[in-house]
Scaffold this motif. Structure first.
Motif, mmCIF file in Angstrom:
data_model
loop_
_atom_site.group_PDB
_atom_site.id
_atom_site.type_symbol
_atom_site.label_atom_id
_atom_site.label_comp_id
_atom_site.label_asym_id
_atom_site.label_seq_id
_atom_site.Cartn_x
_atom_site.Cartn_y
_atom_site.Cartn_z
ATOM 1 N N ARG A 42 27.437 31.475 -90.929
ATOM 2 C CA ARG A 42 25.933 30.868 -90.920
ATOM 3 C C ARG A 42 25.185 30.317 -91.884
ATOM 4 O O ARG A 42 25.717 30.668 -93.294
ATOM 5 N N LEU A 43 24.553 29.329 -91.595
ATOM 6 C CA LEU A 43 24.009 29.076 -91.672
ATOM 7 C C LEU A 43 22.553 28.911 -91.770
ATOM 8 O O LEU A 43 21.607 29.179 -90.867
ATOM 9 N N GLN A 44 21.569 29.280 -92.958
ATOM 10 C CA GLN A 44 19.901 29.537 -93.106
ATOM 11 C C GLN A 44 19.790 28.315 -93.725
ATOM 12 O O GLN A 44 19.491 27.943 -94.672
ATOM 13 N N ASN A 45 18.831 28.436 -93.324
ATOM 14 C CA ASN A 45 17.543 27.975 -93.350
ATOM 15 C C ASN A 45 15.779 28.458 -93.905
ATOM 16 O O ASN A 45 15.293 28.499 -93.446
ATOM 17 N N ASN A 46 15.706 28.534 -94.876
ATOM 18 C CA ASN A 46 14.393 29.389 -95.699
ATOM 19 C C ASN A 46 13.553 28.661 -95.609
ATOM 20 O O ASN A 46 12.392 28.614 -96.936
ATOM 21 N N THR A 47 13.112 27.086 -95.215
ATOM 22 C CA THR A 47 12.692 26.503 -95.238
ATOM 23 C C THR A 47 11.350 26.365 -94.098
ATOM 24 O O THR A 47 11.893 26.586 -92.652
ATOM 25 N N ASP A 48 10.105 25.617 -94.409
ATOM 26 C CA ASP A 48 9.167 25.396 -93.164
ATOM 27 C C ASP A 48 9.116 24.702 -92.205
ATOM 28 O O ASP A 48 8.654 23.790 -91.257
ATOM 29 N N THR A 49 10.740 23.677 -92.410
ATOM 30 C CA THR A 49 10.739 22.375 -91.687
ATOM 31 C C THR A 49 12.718 22.281 -91.063
ATOM 32 O O THR A 49 13.339 23.102 -91.238
ATOM 33 N N SER A 50 12.316 21.987 -89.898
ATOM 34 C CA SER A 50 13.719 22.519 -89.005
ATOM 35 C C SER A 50 14.804 20.641 -89.635
ATOM 36 O O SER A 50 14.301 19.962 -89.756
ATOM 37 N N VAL A 51 16.097 21.110 -89.328
ATOM 38 C CA VAL A 51 16.635 20.415 -90.254
ATOM 39 C C VAL A 51 17.918 20.271 -89.299
ATOM 40 O O VAL A 51 18.519 20.860 -88.541
ATOM 41 N N SER A 52 18.843 18.778 -89.017
ATOM 42 C CA SER A 52 19.733 18.759 -88.672
ATOM 43 C C SER A 52 21.450 18.657 -89.372
ATOM 44 O O SER A 52 20.883 17.957 -90.898
ATOM 45 N N MET A 53 22.155 19.644 -90.142
ATOM 46 C CA MET A 53 22.642 19.564 -91.036
ATOM 47 C C MET A 53 24.580 18.792 -90.555
ATOM 48 O O MET A 53 24.961 19.608 -89.227
#
Length: 181
Positions: free
Chosen positions: A84-95
């Protein structure tokens, strides 16, 4: 034998600091790049009086991988590992995802890109094949698709000890030799 690598422990140390009259001391520390928590401890000494305190501080990267990789494998083992890759920020992003392995492991990810909603996560599967005895290093890297993004890549590095599938063998041969032979 192929050793199993242990994760490093991070320790920060500050020397003695004089305490201001109001009893509030502000100290800046650069936290290590770990996922987990740091225990902050303080000892106060005044004359023949002592005091102490401790506090846990959560340390979390903006983006972090979560993968339960095995510590060991045998040549020929095929491992299918959910990651899993977790996003701990307030912005959506594609990686964009990339996998690098050493000669002892070969593998691939089931996805080349993941979209991560703000404070969300996305999953993919890592398939690894152990091919040679040794310390099999692997690195997962997630970089933002937007090249103008200020987001730092998320990196996961692991080492899997690839060992023979059987224990050590010892052969003992006893031969009787008569005098003069």
């Amino acid at each position: 034998p192929v050793p199993v690598r242990q994760l490093d422990t991070a320790v920060l140390w500050r020397t003695v600091q004089p305490l201001p009259q109001d009893g509030m001391l502000q100290v800046e520390m650069t936290m290590p790049k770990i996922d987990g928590a740091m225990r902050i401890m303080a000892v106060v000494i005044g004359g023949d009086r002592y005091g102490h305190a401790r506090h846990l501080v959560s340390v979390q990267a903006p983006f972090q991988w979560v993968a339960a990789t095995p510590r060991t494998a045998a040549p020929g083992d095929v491992m299918s590992i959910p990651v899993r890759l977790q996003n701990n920020t307030d912005t959506s992003v594609s990686m964009r995802l990339a996998l690098t392995t050493g000669n002892e492991l070969h593998g691939q990810l089931s996805d080349e890109e993941l979209h991560l909603p703000a404070h969300g996560e996305a999953s993919t599967t890592l398939v690894l094949v152990a091919s040679a005895i040794g310390s099999g290093d692997l690195e997962l890297l997630a970089t933002p698709l937007d090249e103008n993004s200020s987001v730092e890549p998320a990196r996961l590095q692991r080492s899997i000890a690839v060992r023979p599938p059987h224990g050590r063998e010892r052969n003992v041969y006893r031969v009787r030799v008569n005098p003069g032979e």
